[in-house]
Structures are given as C-alpha cells and as structure tokens.
Design an enzyme around this catalytic site. Structure first.
Site, short mmCIF file in Angstrom:
data_model
loop_
_atom_site.label_atom_id
_atom_site.label_comp_id
_atom_site.label_asym_id
_atom_site.label_seq_id
_atom_site.Cartn_x
_atom_site.Cartn_y
_atom_site.Cartn_z
N HIS A 156 0.85 -1.19 0.00
CA HIS A 156 0.00 0.00 0.00
C HIS A 156 0.88 1.23 0.00
O HIS A 156 1.93 1.26 0.65
CB HIS A 156 -0.96 0.02 1.19
N HIS B 240 0.76 5.06 1.10
CA HIS B 240 0.04 6.10 1.85
C HIS B 240 0.15 7.40 1.07
O HIS B 240 1.24 7.76 0.61
CB HIS B 240 0.68 6.33 3.22
P1 AMP Z 1 1.39 0.27 7.46
O1 AMP Z 1 1.93 0.51 8.85
O2 AMP Z 1 2.14 1.03 6.41
O3 AMP Z 1 1.23 -1.21 7.15
O4 AMP Z 1 -0.05 0.95 7.44
C1 AMP Z 1 -1.25 0.26 7.58
C2 AMP Z 1 -2.35 1.30 7.57
O5 AMP Z 1 -3.58 0.65 7.36
C3 AMP Z 1 -2.47 2.10 8.88
O6 AMP Z 1 -2.33 3.48 8.60
C4 AMP Z 1 -3.89 1.74 9.36
O7 AMP Z 1 -4.55 2.84 9.98
C5 AMP Z 1 -4.57 1.34 8.08
N1 AMP Z 1 -5.70 0.44 8.21
C6 AMP Z 1 -5.76 -0.72 8.92
N2 AMP Z 1 -6.97 -1.30 8.79
C7 AMP Z 1 -7.68 -0.50 7.94
C8 AMP Z 1 -9.00 -0.56 7.41
N3 AMP Z 1 -9.84 -1.56 7.69
N4 AMP Z 1 -9.40 0.43 6.57
C9 AMP Z 1 -8.57 1.45 6.29
N5 AMP Z 1 -7.31 1.56 6.74
C10 AMP Z 1 -6.87 0.60 7.58
#
Ligand code: AMP
Length: 125
Positions: free
Chosen positions: A110, A112
């Site tokens: 993903h 951001h």
């Molecule tokens: P990372 O630390 O780069 O893996 O970021 C994962 C991101 O996913 C975090 O910013 C979380 O807030 C976000 N996240 C986790 N679950 C969900 C969800 N169901 N919908 C939207 N964002 C999510």
C-alpha cells in the site's frame, strides 16, 4: 504488530478482505489495477491508501513479480488519486512501508498518500 517484508502472501490480511468485499472501506478511487480508500486512522487531513488489486506484499515483491501493465496501472492510479483529491498544487507525500524496520502492519502493498496541511520533515529523528 509490524510484519516481515518477505514470505508467502497472507490471503487473510485486512486489505485482501477489503478487495474481496468482505469488509467495507471508504472508497476514493478504483480502476482495473488499483483501489484507493481512506485510512481508518488518519494521520493528516487527507490520508488515503492506494493498493494494487493483485496479491503483493511489498514494493520489492510487486516490482519483481507484477506485469508491466500492472506496474504502469498502479503508478498511474497513485497519480490519478493525487490529482482527483486536488493535491497537485498544495503538494502531498507518498510513503510505502516494507517490513519490520518500516513498521509495515498490513502485508499487502500500500502507498500512503498524505496531504491537506504542511507535512513537516520526512522522518522523525
Ligand atoms: P502500514 O503501517 O504502512 O502497514 O499501514 C497500515 C495502515 O492501514 C495504517 O495506517 C492503518 O490505519 C490502516 N488500516 C488498517 N486497517 C484499515 C482498514 N480496515 N481500513 C482502512 N485503513 C486501515
């Protein structure tokens, strides 16, 4: 908990479930190659996640295994989201965490996309 950047793809991860429609998301953009949705725990006024539709853990996994069409489609989708959100002029930041040192929590690639205010220095020191 952070996850390793390597290993088999975990089909049960939360973004795989979003892609399968098993849990909802606040969709911002979708095309053949990518889905973008609002982060559930936003860290800026605009905090959107852009994910490829196919199963890749990290940028290295994606760039190593994805087809040229998937890579071009995903990169174009990230740009389309930034344009759609009106962030070209004020500016924005892209960030992709991979593995434990980067504190990747969801083992599906993903990007951001942050914006909506001055974002400060790139990394905490
Ligand atoms: P990372 O630390 O780069 O893996 O970021 C994962 C991101 O996913 C975090 O910013 C979380 O807030 C976000 N996240 C986790 N679950 C969900 C969800 N169901 N919908 C939207 N964002 C999510």
């Amino acid at each position: 908990m952070p996850v390793a950047a390597t290993g088999d793809y975990d089909d049960a991860n939360i973004f795989a479930r979003i892609l399968r429609g098993e849990i909802p998301c606040k969709r911002v953009y979708e095309d053949e190659f990518a889905l973008a949705f609002e982060d559930i725990n936003p860290q800026a006024p605009v905090h959107v996640l852009v994910i490829p539709k196919a199963a890749y853990r990290s940028w290295a996994d994606f760039s190593g295994r994805a087809s040229d069409a998937e890579i071009a489609g995903f990169v174009r989708a990230v740009g389309a989201v930034a344009r759609q959100l009106g962030l070209e002029a004020p500016g924005y930041r892209l960030l992709a965490n991979a593995g434990e040192d980067a504190h990747q929590e969801v083992p599906h690639l993903h990007v951001h996309l942050f914006g909506g205010r001055p974002l400060g220095p790139m990394l905490a020191r």
